[in-house]
Enzyme design. Structure first.
Site, short mmCIF file in Angstrom:
data_model
loop_
_atom_site.label_atom_id
_atom_site.label_comp_id
_atom_site.label_asym_id
_atom_site.label_seq_id
_atom_site.Cartn_x
_atom_site.Cartn_y
_atom_site.Cartn_z
N GLY A 188 95.66 28.26 22.97
CA GLY A 188 94.67 28.74 23.93
C GLY A 188 94.73 30.23 24.13
CG HIS B 84 93.03 36.58 20.49
ND1 HIS B 84 93.01 36.63 19.12
CD2 HIS B 84 94.26 36.13 20.83
CE1 HIS B 84 94.17 36.26 18.65
NE2 HIS B 84 94.96 35.94 19.66
CG HIS C 145 92.81 32.16 18.60
ND1 HIS C 145 93.13 32.85 19.73
CD2 HIS C 145 93.96 31.56 18.19
CE1 HIS C 145 94.40 32.68 20.02
NE2 HIS C 145 94.94 31.90 19.10
N GLY D 38 97.10 32.31 11.14
CA GLY D 38 97.06 33.76 10.95
C GLY D 38 98.36 34.28 10.34
CD GLU D 39 98.32 36.91 5.34
OE1 GLU D 39 98.20 38.14 5.49
OE2 GLU D 39 98.20 36.34 4.24
CE LYS D 40 99.81 37.64 16.67
NZ LYS D 40 101.11 37.26 17.27
CD GLN E 240 103.12 29.49 13.83
OE1 GLN E 240 103.75 29.30 14.87
NE2 GLN E 240 101.84 29.80 13.84
CG MET F 122 93.09 41.06 17.94
SD MET F 122 91.47 40.43 18.25
CE MET F 122 90.55 41.96 18.08
O1 PAF Z 1 100.65 30.03 16.41
C1 PAF Z 1 100.49 29.32 17.42
O2 PAF Z 1 99.63 29.56 18.27
C2 PAF Z 1 101.39 28.11 17.62
O3 PAF Z 1 102.67 28.36 17.15
C3 PAF Z 1 100.82 26.82 17.03
C4 PAF Z 1 100.71 26.90 15.52
C5 PAF Z 1 99.46 26.52 17.63
C6 PAF Z 1 101.75 25.65 17.35
O4 PAF Z 1 101.88 25.46 18.72
#
Ligand code: PAF
Length: 289
Positions: free
Chosen positions: A40, A43, A46, A157-159, A163, A194
């Site tokens: 959530g 911005h 997303h 995102g690559e930011k 992850q 962002m």
């Molecule tokens: O990158 C994020 O916003 C979170 O780590 C994700 C992938 C939604 C998992 O909660």
């Protein structure tokens, strides 16, 4: 019948997993599902993932869930911005088809705990060292969301580059049939990556924050001619002299293994990763070298 309904009416919002699963069951295999998991406080970054997803999918699903198990810091979790009404408005404005906004009980029916994962060592580098248990939390929620949404493609995102690599590994190791699509970092005009956390910056920290990307750009330039140890030293100096920004780490790493590199090798691709505190707000960024 349902499909024409989905295409012609307003965005559907599901809080209950079971109801969403019923909808997904009716669509799966007929329409391509593109999925963007979020926490959530949406911005433009997303929204750019949604635009990317729209190119190759006919149903767009966005989840909004602030996942407790990926926070190693209680204060960070309780202060995480929550702007659900505005998020839903934004999602409608860009033509999202389905929003999934579950409660913690829907995701963690018995106990709020994460599963433990091995991501071939990716989880032990950088963020893994600084945020204990973070990637177990991310792995747990993303795996659960994939089981519920059953997307064909999922966008990240690559930011949060580490992850992204970890999610690719999660999918590979668990044989989850989804294509993971990494998307370029979306930046403010002044270069700041962002992030939902940017809204929590004080005015003076917000003004100071573009220095992070400026430093990354200069480090990239230096990477052409200078040794990694010289660059590491130079970056550390920049922040030592900075009144408002505190460096947590700067690491040049192999893009594949995410292991810190001390020497450049021709066949490898490198990236520089940085984490900086702007007051209490932890900002993360990276650049391809
Ligand atoms: O990158 C994020 O916003 C979170 O780590 C994700 C992938 C939604 C998992 O909660």
């Amino acid at each position: 019948m349902l499909l024409t309904v989905i295409n012609s009416i307003d965005m559907l919002v599901f809080e209950k997993t079971k109801l969403l699963q019923e909808k997904i069951a009716a669509i799966k295999g007929i329409k391509k599902i593109g999925f963007i998991p979020t926490m959530g406080a949406l911005h433009k970054g997303h929204l750019s993932l949604i635009q990317e997803a729209k190119k190759n999918n006919s149903i767009i699903v966005v989840s909004i869930f602030v996942n407790p198990t990926q926070f190693d810091n209680k204060e960070d979790l309780s202060n995480y911005p929550k702007t659900l009404e505005n998020d839903l408005k934004l999602l409608r404005s860009v033509g999202c088809d389905i929003a999934f906004t579950p409660s913690a009980k829907e995701i963690y029916p018995t106990k709020i705990v994460s599963q433990h994962f091995h991501f071939d060592g990716l989880e032990n580098e950088m963020e893994g060292k600084h945020r204990k248990g973070h990637f177990d939390g991310v792995g747990t929620i993303v795996k659960r969301l994939f089981e519920i949404v059953k997307p064909d493609n999922a966008y990240f995102g690559e930011k949060d580059f580490q992850q992204l690599q970890i999610i690719k590994k999660l999918v590979l190791k668990n044989r989850i049939p989804v294509q993971i699509v990494g998307c370029k970092i979306f930046r403010e005009k002044d270069g700041l990556a962002m992030s939902s956390r940017n809204t929590r910056l004080t005015k003076k920290h917000r003004l100071a924050a573009p220095f992070i990307y400026q430093t990354l750009q200069k480090a990239k330039e230096k990477f052409k001619t200078e040794s990694i140890s010289k660059i590491n030293f130079w970056v550390a100096q920049q922040f030592k002299e900075h009144a408002l920004l505190e460096l947590e780490y700067f690491t040049i790493a192999d893009e594949k293994t995410l292991k810190e590199s001390f020497r450049k090798r021709k066949q490898k691709n490198y990236r520089a990763f940085i984490v900086v505190f702007a007051g209490k707000i932890r900002l993360i960024d990276n650049i391809e070298l």
